[in-house]
Design a protein around this motif. Structure first.
Motif, PDB file in Angstrom:
ATOM      1  N   SER A  11      22.544  44.803  33.465  1.00 35.09           N
ATOM      2  CA  SER A  11      21.799  43.665  34.013  1.00 35.09           C
ATOM      3  C   SER A  11      21.388  43.923  35.459  1.00 35.09           C
ATOM      4  O   SER A  11      20.258  43.605  35.859  1.00 35.09           O
ATOM      5  CB  SER A  11      22.640  42.388  33.918  1.00 35.09           C
ATOM      6  OG  SER A  11      23.771  42.450  34.760  1.00 35.09           O
ATOM      7  N   VAL A 171      12.685  39.455  33.062  1.00 34.21           N
ATOM      8  CA  VAL A 171      13.236  38.453  32.143  1.00 34.21           C
ATOM      9  C   VAL A 171      14.563  38.933  31.561  1.00 34.21           C
ATOM     10  O   VAL A 171      15.553  38.179  31.522  1.00 34.21           O
ATOM     11  CB  VAL A 171      12.229  38.135  31.024  1.00 34.21           C
ATOM     12  CG1 VAL A 171      12.873  37.238  29.970  1.00 34.21           C
ATOM     13  CG2 VAL A 171      10.985  37.461  31.602  1.00 34.21           C
ATOM     14  N   SER A 172      14.611  40.178  31.100  1.00 36.76           N
ATOM     15  CA  SER A 172      15.845  40.718  30.513  1.00 36.76           C
ATOM     16  C   SER A 172      16.973  40.728  31.525  1.00 36.76           C
ATOM     17  O   SER A 172      18.113  40.334  31.228  1.00 36.76           O
ATOM     18  CB  SER A 172      15.593  42.133  29.988  1.00 36.76           C
ATOM     19  OG  SER A 172      14.589  42.144  29.008  1.00 36.76           O
ATOM     20  N   PHE A 174      17.274  38.865  34.210  1.00 36.35           N
ATOM     21  CA  PHE A 174      17.673  37.498  34.566  1.00 36.35           C
ATOM     22  C   PHE A 174      18.624  36.916  33.527  1.00 36.35           C
ATOM     23  O   PHE A 174      19.664  36.336  33.876  1.00 36.35           O
ATOM     24  CB  PHE A 174      16.444  36.605  34.713  1.00 36.35           C
ATOM     25  CG  PHE A 174      16.749  35.226  35.211  1.00 36.35           C
ATOM     26  CD1 PHE A 174      16.734  34.953  36.574  1.00 36.35           C
ATOM     27  CD2 PHE A 174      17.072  34.197  34.327  1.00 36.35           C
ATOM     28  CE1 PHE A 174      17.021  33.673  37.041  1.00 36.35           C
ATOM     29  CE2 PHE A 174      17.369  32.926  34.791  1.00 36.35           C
ATOM     30  CZ  PHE A 174      17.349  32.664  36.150  1.00 36.35           C
ATOM     31  N   LEU A 175      18.262  37.057  32.256  1.00 37.84           N
ATOM     32  CA  LEU A 175      19.107  36.487  31.193  1.00 37.84           C
ATOM     33  C   LEU A 175      20.488  37.140  31.161  1.00 37.84           C
ATOM     34  O   LEU A 175      21.510  36.454  30.999  1.00 37.84           O
ATOM     35  CB  LEU A 175      18.407  36.650  29.833  1.00 37.84           C
ATOM     36  CG  LEU A 175      17.099  35.873  29.657  1.00 37.84           C
ATOM     37  CD1 LEU A 175      16.455  36.206  28.318  1.00 37.84           C
ATOM     38  CD2 LEU A 175      17.341  34.361  29.778  1.00 37.84           C
ATOM     39  N   TRP A 178      22.431  36.212  34.557  1.00 39.12           N
ATOM     40  CA  TRP A 178      22.886  34.808  34.542  1.00 39.12           C
ATOM     41  C   TRP A 178      24.229  34.683  33.828  1.00 39.12           C
ATOM     42  O   TRP A 178      25.108  33.935  34.251  1.00 39.12           O
ATOM     43  CB  TRP A 178      21.837  33.953  33.856  1.00 39.12           C
ATOM     44  CG  TRP A 178      22.187  32.493  33.779  1.00 39.12           C
ATOM     45  CD1 TRP A 178      22.949  31.870  32.837  1.00 39.12           C
ATOM     46  CD2 TRP A 178      21.788  31.468  34.708  1.00 39.12           C
ATOM     47  NE1 TRP A 178      23.056  30.521  33.105  1.00 39.12           N
ATOM     48  CE2 TRP A 178      22.347  30.255  34.252  1.00 39.12           C
ATOM     49  CE3 TRP A 178      21.007  31.469  35.861  1.00 39.12           C
ATOM     50  CZ2 TRP A 178      22.154  29.051  34.929  1.00 39.12           C
ATOM     51  CZ3 TRP A 178      20.801  30.269  36.521  1.00 39.12           C
ATOM     52  CH2 TRP A 178      21.371  29.083  36.063  1.00 39.12           C
ATOM     53  N   LYS A 179      24.389  35.465  32.771  1.00 41.43           N
ATOM     54  CA  LYS A 179      25.611  35.381  31.971  1.00 41.43           C
ATOM     55  C   LYS A 179      26.701  36.333  32.450  1.00 41.43           C
ATOM     56  O   LYS A 179      27.892  35.992  32.412  1.00 41.43           O
ATOM     57  CB  LYS A 179      25.284  35.670  30.503  1.00 41.43           C
ATOM     58  CG  LYS A 179      26.465  35.516  29.566  1.00 41.43           C
ATOM     59  CD  LYS A 179      26.055  35.724  28.115  1.00 41.43           C
ATOM     60  CE  LYS A 179      27.254  35.532  27.181  1.00 41.43           C
ATOM     61  NZ  LYS A 179      26.875  35.727  25.753  1.00 41.43           N
TER      62      LYS A 179
END
Length: 461
Positions: A11, A171-172, A174-175, A178-179
């Motif tokens: 990430s 986008v990838s 961020f997702l 975030w987790k």
């Protein structure tokens, strides 16, 4: 390394690679942007200047800001900013707006680079060295393949594609971030405790404004004089004003409690000064070829964007291959032999450039790229090792920050040199003169490396 740590590393890696990827893809698109916006090379160079100048300013600021607001928040905000910049840049109604969105993109990607390494160091505790090396591969690998990706995108589409390609990465990342990135331990309420005046001093907004205004005025003055072909009084005055503002910036930085660029460090540790001067020269040399060669190939040799990207791939790949070899060599023999070899290789490459003409075989271009690529790999590791040897342990953080600033300054100066020498258009004669200048810079590096002590300083004359 646990599964969670691997996903955390991915990430962060997907986010931090956006900065080197976007700084390198643009090299293949310069000629195309000249045509689309009907600009000369000097004017279109601002798409390079703006990105690196914004990065040089944003990264240290965001590093400090992460102490106030938290690293996860800065990282996620950076992804949003980079997403917005990448989405709006292709929709730019003019070149001026493209520069604006390019700066937005640079600020966003710099936010992630500023805190990405710290996130990995803090939250991945097992096999940390391996994790950091993988993150470095994201950074260096993106820079290496950027021109190739840019060439492919321009071959199958047009220049907006080099911005749209960022969206799936953003986008990838961020997702996943975030987790996967844990919340910062520092409470969010810590930021409001600092008053606006203290925040202004702590970030050194005055120093940032002086540095930015002075540097831009000097760049505009120098580039405009060249592009107009005569020494206009207005542009000369603008360049002198830039120098005066930079002089004020130096005086301010020497007195500031928390300066944007800690110039007092240079006075206190002269060996660090020499290393950063060398690193500026190294980056002028490397990025002069990195940004100049694609335009030369497309404009003078009429090579397609796709084939230009393939040729430029050898530059980055040689640098990647040379880096681990350099690490083992430097661990055994110290930085001096590696840096001396790098200077000799780059001198060889620059001399070969001077012999080129419109019909020179492609193998000559490949050999020059290989020489510069291997030299860059040796220099990156060697300069970092020399910096660590010459810097006290308590100054490593500051030294590393100044080191990155030197990289950006060298990159900006390489583009400035290109604009001054080439003026409005690329041609074979101008590129030959450019090669001669690079030979002089490379020989200077050889001389400085030959006089280096093992501690990282230069011998007294």
């Amino acid at each position: 390394m646990s599964v969670r740590s691997r996903w955390l590393l991915i990430s962060v890696g997907l986010g931090v690679l956006l900065n080197p990827l976007n700084s390198s893809m643009i090299s293949v698109a310069i000629a195309r942007l000249q045509y689309v916006f009907s600009l000369d090379f000097t004017s279109v160079s601002w798409v390079i200047f703006s990105f690196y100048l914004a990065s040089a300013i944003a990264q240290p600021i965001m590093g400090k800001a992460s102490d106030l607001f938290g690293r996860k928040k800065i990282f996620l905000t950076g992804l949003v900013v980079a997403f917005v910049g990448s989405l709006l840049a292709p929709l730019s109604p003019s070149f001026g707006w493209l520069i604006v969105f390019r700066i937005v993109q640079s600020i966003g990607t710099s936010m992630m680079v500023a805190v990405g390494m710290a996130i990995v160091r803090i939250h991945i505790t097992e096999r940390q060295a391996t994790a950091l090396s993988v993150l470095s591969i994201f950074l260096s690998g993106a820079a290496a393949i950027g021109p190739f990706i840019g060439g492919v995108l321009l071959h199958w589409s047009d220049w907006p594609a080099i911005f749209f390609i960022n969206i799936p990465f953003a986008v990838s990342s961020f997702l996943l971030a975030w987790k996967m990135i844990p919340e910062d331990e520092r409470p969010a309420s810590a930021a409001p405790r600092m008053s606006f005046r203290k925040w202004w001093v702590w970030i050194d907004v005055t120093g940032i404004l002086l540095f930015t205004a002075g540097f831009i005025a000097l760049l505009v003055g120098l580039l405009s004089v060249k592009s107009t072909g005569h020494a206009s009084v207005v542009y000369v005055m603008l360049g002198l004003a830039g120098l005066a503002i930079l002089a004020v910036f130096v005086r301010h930085s020497l007195k500031a409690a928390t300066p944007f660029i800690p110039l007092r460090t240079f006075a206190k540790f002269p060996s660090m000064t020499w290393i950063n001067v060398e690193f500026i020269l190294v980056n002028i040399l490397y990025y002069s070829l990195f940004f100049g060669l694609p335009s030369y190939l497309q404009t003078v040799r009429h090579v397609s964007e796709f084939h230009t990207g393939i040729l430029m791939l050898s530059l980055g790949l040689c640098s990647l291959v040379a880096s681990p070899i350099a690490g083992r060599w430097i661990d055994k023999s110290g930085p001096r032999p590696a840096l001396l070899a790098a200077g000799i290789l780059m001198t060889f490459g620059a001399v070969w450039m001077v012999t080129w003409n419109e019909t020179s075989p492609v193998i000559g271009v490949c050999l020059t790229l290989a020489a510069f690529g291997i030299g860059n790999g040796l220099n990156n590791v060697g300069m970092q090792a020399a910096l660590f040897r010459s810097s006290p342990k308590e100054m490593i953080g500051v030294a590393s920050g100044v080191f990155m600033t030197s990289r950006y300054l060298g990159t900006i100066l390489s583009s400035l040199l290109l604009g001054i020498v080439m003026g409005g258009t690329f041609n074979a004669e101008g590129f030959r003169l450019y090669g001669i200048i690079l030979v002089v810079i490379a020989l200077t590096l050889v001389f400085m490396s030959s006089r280096r002590r093992e501690a990282g300083t230069l011998e007294n004359p």
